[in-house]
Design a protein around this motif. Sequence first.
Motif, mmCIF file in Angstrom:
data_model
loop_
_atom_site.group_PDB
_atom_site.id
_atom_site.type_symbol
_atom_site.label_atom_id
_atom_site.label_comp_id
_atom_site.label_asym_id
_atom_site.label_seq_id
_atom_site.Cartn_x
_atom_site.Cartn_y
_atom_site.Cartn_z
ATOM 1 N N MET A 86 0.797 -1.137 -0.254
ATOM 2 C CA MET A 86 -0.056 0.065 0.082
ATOM 3 C C MET A 86 0.989 1.300 -0.017
ATOM 4 S SD MET A 86 -3.150 -0.736 -0.388
ATOM 5 C CE MET A 86 -4.158 0.176 0.400
ATOM 6 N N GLN A 87 1.907 1.232 0.536
ATOM 7 C CA GLN A 87 3.081 2.451 0.475
ATOM 8 C C GLN A 87 3.776 2.136 -1.007
ATOM 9 O OE1 GLN A 87 5.651 3.300 3.806
ATOM 10 N NE2 GLN A 87 7.429 2.779 2.306
ATOM 11 N N LYS A 88 4.001 1.259 -1.563
ATOM 12 C CA LYS A 88 4.871 1.017 -2.443
ATOM 13 C C LYS A 88 4.269 1.530 -3.837
ATOM 14 C CE LYS A 88 8.130 -1.567 -5.299
ATOM 15 N NZ LYS A 88 8.802 -2.874 -5.385
ATOM 16 N N TYR A 89 2.957 0.834 -3.854
ATOM 17 C CA TYR A 89 2.026 1.227 -5.162
ATOM 18 C C TYR A 89 0.837 2.244 -4.858
ATOM 19 C CZ TYR A 89 4.670 -2.479 -6.916
ATOM 20 O OH TYR A 89 5.821 -3.380 -7.121
ATOM 21 N N ARG A 90 0.514 2.649 -3.692
ATOM 22 C CA ARG A 90 -0.927 3.263 -3.497
ATOM 23 C C ARG A 90 -0.626 4.623 -2.766
ATOM 24 N NH1 ARG A 90 -3.666 1.327 -7.273
ATOM 25 N NH2 ARG A 90 -5.231 2.932 -6.438
ATOM 26 N N GLY A 91 0.668 4.941 -2.347
ATOM 27 C CA GLY A 91 0.908 6.174 -1.950
ATOM 28 C C GLY A 91 0.678 6.259 -0.355
ATOM 29 N N TYR A 92 0.596 5.309 0.437
ATOM 30 C CA TYR A 92 0.267 5.603 1.838
ATOM 31 C C TYR A 92 1.793 5.376 2.486
ATOM 32 C CZ TYR A 92 -4.685 4.449 1.261
ATOM 33 O OH TYR A 92 -6.016 4.602 1.050
ATOM 34 N N LYS A 93 1.706 5.838 3.908
ATOM 35 C CA LYS A 93 2.844 5.578 4.609
ATOM 36 C C LYS A 93 2.714 4.217 5.441
ATOM 37 C CE LYS A 93 3.567 7.916 8.385
ATOM 38 N NZ LYS A 93 4.108 9.001 9.354
ATOM 39 N N VAL A 139 -0.523 -6.631 -6.326
ATOM 40 C CA VAL A 139 -0.557 -5.176 -6.587
ATOM 41 C C VAL A 139 -1.967 -4.747 -6.926
ATOM 42 C CG1 VAL A 139 0.485 -3.515 -8.196
ATOM 43 C CG2 VAL A 139 1.970 -5.294 -7.336
ATOM 44 N N LYS A 140 -2.460 -5.733 -7.857
ATOM 45 C CA LYS A 140 -3.875 -5.255 -8.175
ATOM 46 C C LYS A 140 -4.995 -5.502 -7.064
ATOM 47 C CE LYS A 140 -3.508 -7.084 -12.979
ATOM 48 N NZ LYS A 140 -3.784 -7.773 -14.139
ATOM 49 N N LEU A 141 -4.797 -6.504 -6.132
ATOM 50 C CA LEU A 141 -5.484 -6.620 -5.108
ATOM 51 C C LEU A 141 -5.403 -5.245 -4.100
ATOM 52 C CD1 LEU A 141 -4.962 -10.289 -4.239
ATOM 53 C CD2 LEU A 141 -7.086 -9.597 -5.244
ATOM 54 N N CYS A 142 -4.280 -4.866 -4.131
ATOM 55 C CA CYS A 142 -4.325 -3.396 -3.316
ATOM 56 C C CYS A 142 -4.818 -2.362 -3.882
ATOM 57 C CB CYS A 142 -2.700 -3.217 -3.100
ATOM 58 S SG CYS A 142 -1.777 -4.243 -1.801
ATOM 59 N N GLY A 143 -5.063 -2.421 -5.186
ATOM 60 C CA GLY A 143 -5.512 -1.261 -6.045
ATOM 61 C C GLY A 143 -7.067 -1.400 -5.704
ATOM 62 N N ARG A 144 -7.647 -2.791 -5.437
ATOM 63 C CA ARG A 144 -9.064 -2.925 -5.134
ATOM 64 C C ARG A 144 -9.419 -2.544 -3.675
ATOM 65 N NH1 ARG A 144 -12.166 -7.949 -4.107
ATOM 66 N NH2 ARG A 144 -14.493 -7.069 -4.406
#
Length: 412
Positions: free
Chosen positions: A30-37, A392-397
């Motif tokens: 979630m940090q690497k691909y979705r911009g969270y900390k 990575v796709k699942l984290c997008g969902r």
Amino acid sequence: MQERKSFYLLAPCLTDSLLTKDIGILPYLMQKYRGYKAVYVTYLPSGGEPLWPSLSSFEEEIELEYIEPSFSYHPDRAMDTIFGANLRDCRDDLARYIGCNATKIDVLYLFGFYPFYYDAAAKYKELNPSGTIYLKLDANIIWVNKTPMTDDFRRFLSHCDVISSETLAPYISDKWSVPVHHIPNGYYFFGKEPKLPVAFEEKSDYILTVGRLGIPEKATHVLLEAFRLAEPYIPASWKLVLVGKVEDSFQPYLYSYMANYPWLADRMILTGFVQDKEILHQWYRKSKIFALPSNVEAYAHVLAEAKIHGCYLLASDIACCRDAATKQEDRSIHLEDWNKQVNLHLAYGSLHAVGYSAGLAQRMIEICHAKDLLGEASAGTQRDAAEHFDWVKLCGRLDDLLRSSRTERTAY
């Protein structure tokens, strides 16, 4: 520049080996691909600050915060020191941590529906009503059916903004009367990504299993007994590959097995524990069949790894294995027991009754003679994995669900 939203994992008994499994991989991705900390919050063991060698696999730095336990805590004895006499103390410790930190947590990630989370969730919603609680259930049907629907549990569920389950989502949603989203455990390659898809011609006649060999849940003895029964009836080229540490308690069984059936030694490969992920992935890549005879699983991460490498699944008929072997459009269907008995041969694998070595042996004999079926399933399960089991796709969902939840709360 807008400050990143924080994604806090609150997991009192986190260990290094869990960092690269579902509980630990989510905040990192979630940090690497979705911009969270990403922030990981866990107990400080009584012996001092632990080492985290698995962090060397992470390409980005994450934060670790420690909670001082109010009792003597040892990670290797979590069942005794948390789930035993200290459950109330753990519940208080987590609530106290949230009381001091709630306002800096945008997403509070809870893993499993454990009672020690109840007060922490309530405290978080009290102090940060605009924050989001994400509950990843890590559920199996035994835990779900044994969990009493107390007022305390219902209140906990009401505090969770997004709830996901790796399997059984419609069933749990109906039983608990809350929305439950289906997000399976996926695969992710740390470091060098392998060449995909795997051509069936690359594969050998290997039946692979991966895990802690000999723990009761994994039912390794069922696989060994099935292989013994099937061995006279399958081509001599087929070998059984067992990857993982052999538990001390299982050593006498394994010694007796090899002593009683010495002719099987040439048809078995025991690798021991494989730390190097690239070597582990090579075993998946070379194997035509993946066997998982477990008695119970929430959702074994090895299923996604086997699928993306094109392995046909031979497994016990538990929910996660049925999901992995089934086409996407049929995964939401909850079959009754009688219906399951006539639906054992699925698109990407074959199932057998839990603990039934003879049933697994029969499946093994059938599939070891079915080269065309293996090839077709290998291609299909890889496509399915790439579309529906990519972390990575699942984290997008998941991110979409979290954002929708925030939007809905803002509207009110």
